[in-house]
Every structure is written in C-alpha cells, then in structure tokens.
Design a protein around this motif. Structure first.
Motif, PDB file in Angstrom:
ATOM      1  N   UNK A  37      40.083  23.263  29.128  1.00  0.00           N
ATOM      2  CA  UNK A  37      39.733  22.824  27.779  1.00  0.00           C
ATOM      3  C   UNK A  37      38.378  22.142  27.817  1.00  0.00           C
ATOM      4  N   UNK A  38      37.654  22.255  26.731  1.00  0.00           N
ATOM      5  CA  UNK A  38      36.352  21.590  26.572  1.00  0.00           C
ATOM      6  C   UNK A  38      36.332  20.987  25.174  1.00  0.00           C
ATOM      7  N   UNK A  39      36.988  19.845  25.044  1.00  0.00           N
ATOM      8  CA  UNK A  39      37.129  19.195  23.741  1.00  0.00           C
ATOM      9  C   UNK A  39      36.145  18.048  23.546  1.00  0.00           C
ATOM     10  N   UNK A  40      35.330  17.763  24.540  1.00  0.00           N
ATOM     11  CA  UNK A  40      34.386  16.650  24.404  1.00  0.00           C
ATOM     12  C   UNK A  40      33.085  17.066  23.737  1.00  0.00           C
ATOM     13  N   UNK A  41      32.811  18.345  23.726  1.00  0.00           N
ATOM     14  CA  UNK A  41      31.570  18.805  23.119  1.00  0.00           C
ATOM     15  C   UNK A  41      31.623  18.747  21.603  1.00  0.00           C
ATOM     16  N   UNK A  42      30.524  19.121  20.990  1.00  0.00           N
ATOM     17  CA  UNK A  42      30.464  19.084  19.536  1.00  0.00           C
ATOM     18  C   UNK A  42      31.342  20.142  18.910  1.00  0.00           C
ATOM     19  N   UNK A  43      31.589  21.211  19.626  1.00  0.00           N
ATOM     20  CA  UNK A  43      32.466  22.277  19.140  1.00  0.00           C
ATOM     21  C   UNK A  43      33.584  22.477  20.165  1.00  0.00           C
ATOM     22  N   UNK A  44      34.785  21.932  19.882  1.00  0.00           N
ATOM     23  CA  UNK A  44      35.875  22.069  20.848  1.00  0.00           C
ATOM     24  C   UNK A  44      36.268  23.526  21.072  1.00  0.00           C
ATOM     25  N   UNK A  45      36.648  23.822  22.307  1.00  0.00           N
ATOM     26  CA  UNK A  45      37.045  25.190  22.635  1.00  0.00           C
ATOM     27  C   UNK A  45      37.954  25.170  23.850  1.00  0.00           C
ATOM     28  N   UNK A  46      38.640  26.275  24.041  1.00  0.00           N
ATOM     29  CA  UNK A  46      39.498  26.496  25.202  1.00  0.00           C
ATOM     30  C   UNK A  46      39.036  27.753  25.922  1.00  0.00           C
ATOM     31  N   UNK A  47      39.130  27.737  27.237  1.00  0.00           N
ATOM     32  CA  UNK A  47      38.849  28.922  28.033  1.00  0.00           C
ATOM     33  C   UNK A  47      40.174  29.529  28.483  1.00  0.00           C
ATOM     34  N   UNK A  48      40.379  30.784  28.153  1.00  0.00           N
ATOM     35  CA  UNK A  48      41.592  31.506  28.507  1.00  0.00           C
ATOM     36  C   UNK A  48      41.240  32.721  29.356  1.00  0.00           C
ATOM     37  N   UNK A  49      42.254  33.244  30.039  1.00  0.00           N
ATOM     38  CA  UNK A  49      42.111  34.482  30.799  1.00  0.00           C
ATOM     39  C   UNK A  49      42.996  35.532  30.156  1.00  0.00           C
ATOM     40  N   UNK A  50      42.374  36.568  29.621  1.00  0.00           N
ATOM     41  CA  UNK A  50      43.123  37.664  29.002  1.00  0.00           C
ATOM     42  C   UNK A  50      43.536  38.663  30.075  1.00  0.00           C
ATOM     43  N   UNK A  51      44.704  39.295  29.922  1.00  0.00           N
ATOM     44  CA  UNK A  51      45.143  40.287  30.915  1.00  0.00           C
ATOM     45  C   UNK A  51      44.137  41.416  31.056  1.00  0.00           C
ATOM     46  N   UNK A  52      44.070  41.969  32.271  1.00  0.00           N
ATOM     47  CA  UNK A  52      43.129  43.060  32.537  1.00  0.00           C
ATOM     48  C   UNK A  52      43.447  44.303  31.726  1.00  0.00           C
ATOM     49  N   UNK A  53      44.662  44.399  31.188  1.00  0.00           N
ATOM     50  CA  UNK A  53      45.053  45.583  30.421  1.00  0.00           C
ATOM     51  C   UNK A  53      44.249  45.742  29.136  1.00  0.00           C
ATOM     52  N   UNK A  54      43.561  44.697  28.699  1.00  0.00           N
ATOM     53  CA  UNK A  54      42.757  44.812  27.483  1.00  0.00           C
ATOM     54  C   UNK A  54      41.448  45.565  27.732  1.00  0.00           C
ATOM     55  N   UNK A  55      41.092  45.763  28.966  1.00  0.00           N
ATOM     56  CA  UNK A  55      39.844  46.462  29.259  1.00  0.00           C
ATOM     57  C   UNK A  55      39.987  47.317  30.498  1.00  0.00           C
ATOM     58  N   UNK A  56      38.997  48.131  30.792  1.00  0.00           N
ATOM     59  CA  UNK A  56      39.049  49.006  31.981  1.00  0.00           C
ATOM     60  C   UNK A  56      38.666  48.251  33.249  1.00  0.00           C
ATOM     61  N   UNK A  57      39.320  47.112  33.497  1.00  0.00           N
ATOM     62  CA  UNK A  57      38.968  46.268  34.625  1.00  0.00           C
ATOM     63  C   UNK A  57      40.211  45.973  35.447  1.00  0.00           C
ATOM     64  N   UNK A  58      39.987  45.534  36.677  1.00  0.00           N
ATOM     65  CA  UNK A  58      41.090  45.183  37.558  1.00  0.00           C
ATOM     66  C   UNK A  58      41.444  43.711  37.479  1.00  0.00           C
ATOM     67  N   UNK A  59      40.542  42.890  36.966  1.00  0.00           N
ATOM     68  CA  UNK A  59      40.758  41.452  36.915  1.00  0.00           C
ATOM     69  C   UNK A  59      40.900  40.981  35.477  1.00  0.00           C
ATOM     70  N   UNK A  60      41.412  39.756  35.353  1.00  0.00           N
ATOM     71  CA  UNK A  60      41.544  39.148  34.029  1.00  0.00           C
ATOM     72  C   UNK A  60      40.166  38.919  33.406  1.00  0.00           C
ATOM     73  N   UNK A  61      40.158  38.823  32.079  1.00  0.00           N
ATOM     74  CA  UNK A  61      38.899  38.684  31.330  1.00  0.00           C
ATOM     75  C   UNK A  61      38.808  37.266  30.787  1.00  0.00           C
ATOM     76  N   UNK A  62      37.859  36.456  31.260  1.00  0.00           N
ATOM     77  CA  UNK A  62      37.715  35.105  30.721  1.00  0.00           C
ATOM     78  C   UNK A  62      37.067  35.121  29.346  1.00  0.00           C
ATOM     79  N   UNK A  63      37.499  34.218  28.483  1.00  0.00           N
ATOM     80  CA  UNK A  63      36.934  34.120  27.139  1.00  0.00           C
ATOM     81  C   UNK A  63      37.082  32.700  26.629  1.00  0.00           C
TER      82      UNK A  63
END
Length: 483
Positions: A244-270
């Motif tokens: 989590x990054x809630x201290x900045x001016x725009x709070x946000x969360x970093x998640x890892x999406x399953x690799x099945x959403x794209x043609x990749x072998x690893x999870x996708x950070x967003x």
C-alpha cells in the motif's frame, strides 16, 4: 631361587609342548587342558613349580581364546558388510539398464507460457549508438499486446466492482512494453488502473457500508474504497496484495494480477487508485508530446526506463516518480536551443491537453502546433544532451517551469520556516505546489550521482546496455518488496 625359576620355566615349556601335542590330537581344547592339569598334579613337583605351571597354562589358554573369538567377532561384524557390498555391486553390474519410456514429445509452450521479459540489460546489435537507441525503443514502447492485456484487466476490475459500487468506472493506462525487462517491475508497475466516481456518490455508498459515526474526508473515502475493491479482486479474481502507498497525495495499492490475463508466465503488477489525476495527466501529456514531435515521446520513454532500471523513480523511497521524470524531459526539450532548431516542445500553456485539463484559455500558436518535425537531432543525441543538461543544472537556484517553458528562479510557494527542498519542480496543474519537496536529500544525491554516471557513459559512447544496467541495493535487500 634361580633354580626354582629355571625349573618353572622348564615346566612351562614342557606344558606347552604337551598342550601342542594334545591340540593336534583332540579338537576340544578344554578337555586337553583338563588332562594336562590332571597329569601335572601327579608329577613330583614342588608347590611353587606347580603354581607357575598352572598360571602359564591359564595365560596361554586365555590368549588363544581371545585371538580366536576376537577374530571371529571381527569377521562377524565386517564380513556381512563386505558381502552385502559385493552383492550390491554384482547387482549393479548384472542389472540391465532400464529402458526409457517412449514418451510423446513435449508440447510447445502456448503464448501464455512465454517468458514475461527479455534479457535485461537489453541485448542490442551494437552497430552504433543511434541504432541501439532505436532498437531499444522498439523493446520498451507499449505495443498492442500490452494494451490488450490492460484492457482485459480493466474489464475484470469493472465486472468485480459493479456489484459493490455500481457508479464506479475503471480506466487503464500502460506505460511500457510488459515484456521489456523485470527491473523493479513491482516497485514501479507499468500498469495503472484508476477508478472514477463522484465524491458525493462515494460518500453515500461507503457511509452505509462502514460502521462509523464520524464523517470521513475525501482521502479516507478513497482509501476505504481502494481497500474494498482490492479485497474483492483478491477474493474473486485471484489477485494478490503487494503493498500500500497511502502516504502520498494520491493513495494507491499495488496488486499482482494472475498471469492468465496476459500472454506471460508471471503475475502482472499494477497500481489501483480512486479518482487519481496524475495517471490522466501523464497519459495526456505523453500523447500530445508524441503528436508534436515523436522524439519527445521517445525521450520520455527512454528516461523513464533509465530511471526505473537505476532505481531512482520509486516515489515511496523519496525519489522522483515516472511522471516527474516526464516533466523534466518536457522542460529540457522546451529550453533546449541549437543553431538548427529553436526548441523541440513549446510551453505547456500551448498544449491543447493542458488547456483542456486546466480549463484555461488555450494559447495556441500555429507555429508551435506543427506536426511531427522532419530532420533535427536523433533521439540518441537528445538523450546524451538530457544527461549533460541535468548534470550541470543549478537545482537550488532554478525551477523546472514547464508551464512557461523558460529558465528562471523558483517561484513556487514555500511554508515559512520550512527547510529548503533539494529541487524545485513546479506542478503544472497546481502552480503553487513544488513536486520536489517529497524528495529526500539522500535520494536526491543518488539522483545526481546517477546523472553523473549516465553523462559519462553517454560521452564515451559506451554500450547502451551499460547505461540501462539495473541497479542493485548495496545491502542486498529486495527493492521490489519494500516501500
């Protein structure tokens, strides 16, 4: 006394000879010993001589017994191991080799099993500096594959949040090729998803769901909404929470999406946020820079990639964010002057996107609104000049002013009694705010060191992969895993 000893020795010798004879005649040594002792009892010997003879016979019998039984025990303990080892060795020799099964050939990996990234630092042809820069741009620029992946992610997020927040909408942004290397990809994701909803509707939805009597401000509402959406994505879509990054001016969360959403072998950070404006500003300015001059967009992509690989664009660590580096590139292209061209980019007040986002009167100059320019220096030359420019920049006495696109002293607002920030980077959408005040002194010194290093590599026309070589923390910590 000597005669007695002599007689005793002679008696022992006689006993030994007699015992040896009996040993050959009888197999049972105990019986032979009994016969010898009985015979000696009837000999006309003194008591002392008889005692010496008996003691010698007992000693000899004991030694023979120990030697025989001791060797037997030793053979009993060791011989089975040797035999078993011998048998095992025979088995190994005689056992035929096991034939390999006739398995079908392994199937070729599907596109979704392809590796996530190419080798990094990049493998380039090395023909010249310009060709390497062009080749690298082809590797890091967003492509249709990356945009399609983000589109699927946005659809999944939208479907997940509709039952929770029917009034929310989702928008996705991709800032690079999702296959172009893994350096700090979790610390600084290339994918951002922004959820949009009016503050009034957000308050109505959350006040009913959160059991609290106090009135929540806008930032608290945004944080609560991000948490609820993230929990739903983790539960229903297989996402994983990263940080989590809630201290900045725009709070946000970093998640890892399953690799099945794209043609990749690893999870996708967003990164996922609610009502964040920076991703929109970033995408709008980048798109218009590409329309005004393709070299401007290319340089922004190169500098942001360089800052990411060298570990100096993670805002949570006190560095400049990728958006801040974009503003530094825009300012450099505004104030750059050569004999061949006056500038590459006009001031932001001449950008249509800037005027639309700030609702200000457009100050469009036809001369500045030309299409992509022909000729001019190559992007590789602009990259070298960018490093030289900020290596020698007077950070304390000059301000990054992209609105007017002119060099000058700082004019941003500073609180009375506050410490002087390490640099002055004017927020173009909030002109009185300094985006550089969150940059720490230690982080800023690292930024200057990296600019010094990059300037030297560009001057020497070293291999481009050295310029983009991923930086590693000296303490061996995982930079991706910590805020």
């Amino acid at each position: 006394m000597q005669s007695r000893v002599h007689v005793a020795v002679s008696s022992i010798q006689s006993f030994l000879r007699a015992h040896a004879t009996l040993h050959m005649m009888a197999s049972n040594r105990g019986v032979g010993l009994l016969i010898v002792i009985t015979a000696l009892m009837f000999l006309p010997l003194e008591f002392t001589q008889l005692a010496f003879a008996v003691a010698g016979a007992c000693a000899y019998t004991f030694v023979q017994h120990v030697q025989e039984h001791g060797s037997f025990w030793l053979a009993k303990d060791v011989a089975p191991q040797k035999v078993s080892h011998h048998k095992s060795s025979q088995k190994k020799v005689r056992q035929p080799a096991t034939p390999k099964p006739n398995l079908p050939p392994a199937p070729k990996p599907s596109p979704r099993q392809a590796p996530t990234s190419s080798l990094w630092p990049p493998v380039l042809s090395g023909q010249c500096w310009e060709s390497d820069v062009s080749e690298l741009l082809g590797q890091i620029s967003p492509n249709a594959e990356s945009e399609d992946t983000v589109s699927r992610l946005v659809d999944a997020v939208r479907e997940t949040i509709l039952p929770i927040f029917p009034d929310l909408d989702a928008c996705g942004f991709v800032h690079g090729n999702l296959r172009s290397g893994r350096a700090f990809r979790v610390a600084v994701p290339d994918v951002e998803i922004v959820l949009s909803v009016s503050p009034e509707k957000l308050r109505q939805k959350l006040q009913n769901r959160i059991a609290t009597e106090r009135k929540m401000d806008t930032r608290q509402l945004e944080k609560a909404a991000i948490r609820m959406v993230a929990e739903a994505l983790v539960a229903s879509c297989g996402f994983k929470f990263r940080r989590s990054a809630f201290r900045g001016e725009e709070p946000k969360l970093t998640l890892l999406a399953p690799a099945s959403f794209g043609p990749f072998a690893d999870a996708i950070p967003l990164d996922i946020s609610v009502n964040a404006e920076t991703p929109l500003y970033n995408a709008a300015l980048l798109a218009e820079c590409g329309q005004l001059d393709p070299r401007a967009k290319q340089l922004i992509l190169l500098v942001r990639r360089w800052a990411k690989d060298r570990g100096i664009c993670h805002a949570a660590k006190g560095y400049l964010s990728p958006y801040h580096w974009s503003l530094l590139v825009i300012f450099f292209l505004q104030v750059r002057r050569t004999s061949e061209e006056s500038h590459v980019l006009p001031p932001l007040q001449h950008f249509r996107a800037f005027c639309d986002l700030t609702s200000s009167s457009p100050k469009l100059e036809r001369a500045a609104r030309t299409s992509a320019k022909a000729g001019g220096d190559h992007t590789s030359q602009l990259l070298t000049e960018f490093m030289h420019f900020y290596r020698n920049f007077d950070w304390r006495n000059e301000m990054i002013n992209t609105i007017e696109g002119e060099r000058g002293p700082p004019t941003v607002f500073e609180a009375p009694g506050s410490f002087a920030p390490p640099l002055y980077l004017q927020d173009p959408f909030r002109p009185l705010c300094n985006l550089g005040d969150r940059c720490s002194e230690a982080s800023f010194q690292r930024i200057r060191d990296e600019l010094q290093r990059a300037s030297g590599l560009c001057t020497a026309q070293s291999e481009l992969k050295h310029l983009f070589e991923p930086w590693a923390p000296s303490n061996g910590a995982n930079y991706d895993d910590r805020d």
